[in-house]
Design an enzyme around this catalytic site. Structure first.
Site, mmCIF file in Angstrom:
data_model
loop_
_atom_site.group_PDB
_atom_site.id
_atom_site.type_symbol
_atom_site.label_atom_id
_atom_site.label_comp_id
_atom_site.label_asym_id
_atom_site.label_seq_id
_atom_site.Cartn_x
_atom_site.Cartn_y
_atom_site.Cartn_z
ATOM 1 N N ILE A 1 78.200 57.311 -24.647
ATOM 2 C CA ILE A 1 79.626 57.108 -23.999
ATOM 3 C C ILE A 1 79.376 58.097 -23.048
ATOM 4 O O ILE A 1 79.176 59.538 -23.343
ATOM 5 C CB ILE A 1 80.670 57.353 -25.280
ATOM 6 C CG1 ILE A 1 81.980 56.573 -24.540
ATOM 7 C CG2 ILE A 1 80.636 58.626 -25.781
ATOM 8 C CD1 ILE A 1 83.266 56.840 -26.025
ATOM 9 N N CYS A 2 80.488 57.930 -21.939
ATOM 10 C CA CYS A 2 80.787 58.799 -21.177
ATOM 11 C C CYS A 2 82.136 58.866 -20.658
ATOM 12 O O CYS A 2 82.772 57.952 -21.948
ATOM 13 C CB CYS A 2 79.655 57.925 -19.613
ATOM 14 S SG CYS A 2 79.896 57.094 -18.891
ATOM 15 N N ARG A 3 82.346 58.797 -19.465
ATOM 16 C CA ARG A 3 83.842 58.701 -19.054
ATOM 17 C C ARG A 3 83.890 57.354 -19.045
ATOM 18 O O ARG A 3 85.416 56.588 -19.489
ATOM 19 C CB ARG A 3 84.356 59.518 -18.099
ATOM 20 C CG ARG A 3 85.111 59.642 -17.673
ATOM 21 C CD ARG A 3 85.957 60.326 -15.934
ATOM 22 N NE ARG A 3 85.255 60.332 -14.901
ATOM 23 C CZ ARG A 3 85.159 59.150 -13.818
ATOM 24 N NH1 ARG A 3 86.602 58.502 -14.245
ATOM 25 N NH2 ARG A 3 84.620 58.724 -13.024
ATOM 26 N N GLY B 1 81.957 54.323 -18.050
ATOM 27 C CA GLY B 1 80.608 53.570 -18.758
ATOM 28 C C GLY B 1 79.497 54.039 -17.818
ATOM 29 O O GLY B 1 78.047 53.304 -17.539
ATOM 30 N N MET C 1 84.948 56.993 -22.137
ATOM 31 C CA MET C 1 86.312 57.987 -23.237
ATOM 32 C C MET C 1 87.703 57.117 -22.801
ATOM 33 O O MET C 1 88.198 57.294 -23.953
ATOM 34 C CB MET C 1 86.033 58.682 -23.557
ATOM 35 C CG MET C 1 85.142 60.372 -24.282
ATOM 36 S SD MET C 1 84.738 59.513 -25.501
ATOM 37 C CE MET C 1 86.707 60.653 -25.677
#
Length: 158
Positions: free
Chosen positions: A86-88, A90, A114
């Site tokens: 996961i990141c901010r 995608g 996120m």
């Protein structure tokens, strides 16, 4: 066939709900989401340290994409387990999945990152100190940031 139920050759993306089910967060949030891999995967957050500190999923492990790109080893908790990245939003998580798969690691990424995680109502914790807040309101806060805004006070945390 992989634990994720799909051929590992193509990139797989999952929703925040699927990610929560696969990492055991859905049960904690009271969701009825189900998955064959329920709770067996580790959530790997590849955002920068300041993003991680501002808010991340409880129990997630942290390894910034830059370190992963530099061939850093996975955190101990993420070794020998399928990984949900996961990141901010995608984008970085897709890059991380490609790097991990090249290493032979079973990995998928979260569509919307996120931002979608928080919007879906899954828990977010912060490592930032709380100023002028009530006692115990720092990293133990399992809900959304004050005001219910999943982006945090300045709109940039996720």
């Amino acid at each position: 066939m992989s634990l994720f139920g799909r051929d590992r050759s193509g990139p797989e993306r999952v929703t925040a709900q699927e990610a929560a089910a696969r990492t055991g967060h859905a049960r904690a949030a009271g969701s009825t989401a189900a998955s064959a891999a329920c709770g067996t995967c580790v959530l790997l957050d590849v955002r920068e340290p300041h993003e991680w500190q501002a808010g991340h999923a409880p129990g997630a492990v942290h390894l910034p994409l830059a370190m992963l790109t530099a061939d850093a080893a996975l955190p101990t908790e993420a070794r020998a387990r399928p990984v949900v990245v996961i990141c901010r939003s995608g984008n970085r998580s897709r890059q991380a999945v490609e790097l991990l798969r090249a290493r032979g690691i079973e990995a998928v990424d979260v569509i919307g990152g996120m931002r979608e995680w928080a919007e879906a109502g899954f828990p977010v914790v912060s490592s930032l100190p709380v100023e002028d807040g009530p006692p115990g309101g720092d990293s133990q806060d399992m809900g959304r940031p004050p005001g219910g805004d999943p982006r945090g006070g300045n709109g940039t945390f996720l």
